[in-house]
Design a protein around this motif. Structure first.
Motif, PDB file in Angstrom:
ATOM      1  N   ALA A   1      25.791  -2.158  -2.608  1.00 62.58           N
ATOM      2  CA  ALA A   1      25.609  -0.874  -2.426  1.00 62.58           C
ATOM      3  C   ALA A   1      23.692  -0.600  -1.932  1.00 62.58           C
ATOM      4  O   ALA A   1      23.337  -2.242  -2.091  1.00 62.58           O
ATOM      5  CB  ALA A   1      25.107   0.438  -3.104  1.00 62.58           C
ATOM      6  N   THR A   2      23.390   0.254  -0.594  1.00 64.53           N
ATOM      7  CA  THR A   2      21.732   0.115  -0.336  1.00 64.53           C
ATOM      8  C   THR A   2      20.994   1.052  -0.731  1.00 64.53           C
ATOM      9  O   THR A   2      19.981   1.462  -0.081  1.00 64.53           O
ATOM     10  CB  THR A   2      22.251   0.139   1.143  1.00 64.53           C
ATOM     11  N   THR A   3      21.689   1.794  -1.960  1.00 63.95           N
ATOM     12  CA  THR A   3      20.872   2.998  -2.011  1.00 63.95           C
ATOM     13  C   THR A   3      20.972   2.403  -4.099  1.00 63.95           C
ATOM     14  O   THR A   3      21.644   1.927  -4.232  1.00 63.95           O
ATOM     15  CB  THR A   3      21.545   4.498  -2.045  1.00 63.95           C
ATOM     16  N   ARG A   4      20.153   4.076  -3.962  1.00 66.25           N
ATOM     17  CA  ARG A   4      20.255   3.538  -5.545  1.00 66.25           C
ATOM     18  C   ARG A   4      20.493   4.062  -6.363  1.00 66.25           C
ATOM     19  O   ARG A   4      21.183   3.588  -7.864  1.00 66.25           O
ATOM     20  CB  ARG A   4      18.965   4.518  -6.654  1.00 66.25           C
ATOM     21  N   GLU A   5      21.646   5.145  -6.424  1.00 68.49           N
ATOM     22  CA  GLU A   5      23.043   5.490  -7.225  1.00 68.49           C
ATOM     23  C   GLU A   5      23.318   4.691  -7.597  1.00 68.49           C
ATOM     24  O   GLU A   5      24.167   4.052  -6.499  1.00 68.49           O
ATOM     25  CB  GLU A   5      23.475   6.585  -6.335  1.00 68.49           C
ATOM     26  N   GLY A   6      23.774   5.190  -9.134  1.00 70.53           N
ATOM     27  CA  GLY A   6      25.255   4.548  -9.340  1.00 70.53           C
ATOM     28  C   GLY A   6      24.606   2.581 -10.585  1.00 70.53           C
ATOM     29  O   GLY A   6      25.484   2.614 -11.430  1.00 70.53           O
ATOM     30  N   PHE A   7      23.154   2.295 -10.008  1.00 72.46           N
ATOM     31  CA  PHE A   7      23.197   0.786 -10.697  1.00 72.46           C
ATOM     32  C   PHE A   7      23.189   0.458 -12.193  1.00 72.46           C
ATOM     33  O   PHE A   7      23.351   0.508 -12.656  1.00 72.46           O
ATOM     34  CB  PHE A   7      22.167   0.533 -10.146  1.00 72.46           C
ATOM     35  N   GLY A   8      22.501   2.629 -12.536  1.00 72.99           N
ATOM     36  CA  GLY A   8      22.314   2.539 -14.222  1.00 72.99           C
ATOM     37  C   GLY A   8      23.660   2.217 -14.815  1.00 72.99           C
ATOM     38  O   GLY A   8      23.624   1.009 -16.045  1.00 72.99           O
ATOM     39  N   ASP A   9      25.123   1.823 -13.954  1.00 68.48           N
ATOM     40  CA  ASP A   9      26.030   1.910 -14.507  1.00 68.48           C
ATOM     41  C   ASP A   9      26.334   0.586 -15.019  1.00 68.48           C
ATOM     42  O   ASP A   9      27.177   0.279 -16.030  1.00 68.48           O
ATOM     43  CB  ASP A   9      27.195   3.199 -14.032  1.00 68.48           C
ATOM     44  N   ASN A  10      25.711  -0.157 -14.417  1.00 64.18           N
ATOM     45  CA  ASN A  10      26.190  -1.546 -14.130  1.00 64.18           C
ATOM     46  C   ASN A  10      24.991  -2.527 -15.197  1.00 64.18           C
ATOM     47  O   ASN A  10      25.217  -3.709 -14.658  1.00 64.18           O
ATOM     48  CB  ASN A  10      26.365  -2.071 -12.597  1.00 64.18           C
ATOM     49  N   LEU A  11      24.421  -1.501 -14.995  1.00 59.82           N
ATOM     50  CA  LEU A  11      22.826  -2.203 -16.075  1.00 59.82           C
ATOM     51  C   LEU A  11      23.537  -3.156 -16.845  1.00 59.82           C
ATOM     52  O   LEU A  11      24.665  -2.266 -18.224  1.00 59.82           O
ATOM     53  CB  LEU A  11      22.268  -1.579 -17.015  1.00 59.82           C
ATOM     54  N   PHE A  12      22.790  -4.187 -16.879  1.00 61.81           N
ATOM     55  CA  PHE A  12      23.781  -5.763 -17.999  1.00 61.81           C
ATOM     56  C   PHE A  12      24.922  -5.476 -18.285  1.00 61.81           C
ATOM     57  O   PHE A  12      25.697  -6.335 -19.435  1.00 61.81           O
ATOM     58  CB  PHE A  12      22.657  -5.497 -19.572  1.00 61.81           C
ATOM     59  N   TYR A  13      25.603  -5.649 -17.358  1.00 62.07           N
ATOM     60  CA  TYR A  13      27.781  -5.211 -16.853  1.00 62.07           C
ATOM     61  C   TYR A  13      27.557  -5.980 -17.560  1.00 62.07           C
ATOM     62  O   TYR A  13      29.224  -6.304 -18.884  1.00 62.07           O
ATOM     63  CB  TYR A  13      27.490  -5.438 -16.254  1.00 62.07           C
ATOM     64  N   ASP A  14      27.761  -7.921 -17.322  1.00 57.28           N
ATOM     65  CA  ASP A  14      28.516  -8.771 -18.230  1.00 57.28           C
ATOM     66  C   ASP A  14      28.185  -9.207 -19.529  1.00 57.28           C
ATOM     67  O   ASP A  14      29.129 -10.104 -20.719  1.00 57.28           O
ATOM     68  CB  ASP A  14      27.776  -9.799 -18.031  1.00 57.28           C
ATOM     69  N   TRP A  15      27.323  -8.251 -20.135  1.00 54.78           N
ATOM     70  CA  TRP A  15      26.494  -8.329 -22.473  1.00 54.78           C
ATOM     71  C   TRP A  15      27.209  -7.076 -21.913  1.00 54.78           C
ATOM     72  O   TRP A  15      28.086  -7.366 -23.623  1.00 54.78           O
ATOM     73  CB  TRP A  15      25.400  -8.443 -21.946  1.00 54.78           C
TER      74      TRP A  15
END
Length: 197
Positions: free
Chosen positions: A32-46
């Motif tokens: 993605a090139t916009t900032r939206e939605g990245f919080g949902d994947n914060l530390f995803y693999d943990w």
């Protein structure tokens, strides 16, 4: 950006050292090139197992820890220069990250995205981790105007350093473009003077 003056909040402890940007936001989420939605994947693999189920052992999945302040171990944000790591931190709802050391590029990206990286001494950091482990309701107060962080459980306090321009931008809620626009008259006057040379 929202103005940042003073914040008092509970915090989320992540007492791990050398957390790199790929752990903050794995590379497969960078399309993605916009900032939206990245919080949902914060530390995803943990946060999640291979099937996408929440990992109950990870701090973000434990209801007793919450707040707008992430308290991290030494050398937070090392690795690549991806700005997406700061997007993920901000997108999750963190306004402050506290550590005893940040990678320079992450620190700059965080400031550019309204997240305040606060560098504290190793002793202060250890004290915060201990206070939060003892009582998850422990709060920290971050006073940007006076460059001071306080652990409200015991009153211990430290000052922290921040670039003066970045501090002013956060206090006024200005991103880099807003900052330049706020200096438009001065820029135009300078350019007019240069054209006469």
């Amino acid at each position: 950006m929202d103005k940042f003056i003073t914040l008092t909040s509970t915090c989320v402890p992540l007492p791990l050292e050398n957390v790199d940007t790929d752990q903050i936001i794995p590379a497969r989420f960078l399309k993605a090139t916009t900032r939206e939605g990245f919080g949902d994947n914060l530390f995803y693999d943990w946060r999640y197992d291979r099937e996408g189920n929440p990992n109950p052992g990870f701090v973000l999945n434990q209801g007793r820890y919450k707040g707008a302040i992430l308290v991290a171990g030494k050398n937070f944000g090392s690795g690549s220069s991806r700005e997406h790591a700061a997007w993920a931190i901000a997108g999750y709802g963190f306004r402050v990250v506290v550590s005893s050391f940040f990678a320079d590029i992450f620190k700059g990206n965080a400031l550019n995205n309204g997240v305040l990286p606060v560098v504290v001494s190793p002793a202060f950091l250890a004290g915060v981790f201990a206070a939060v482990a003892n009582d998850p309701a422990t709060t920290l107060t971050v006073d940007l105007e006076n460059r001071r962080i306080t652990c409200n459980a015991d009153g211990r306090s430290e000052t922290f350093e921040i670039n003066a321009r970045k501090r002013d931008c956060l206090l006024q809620g200005l991103d880099n473009i807003d900052y330049l626009l706020s200096r438009k008259d001065k820029i135009e006057a300078y350019e007019a003077g240069m054209c006469k040379v």
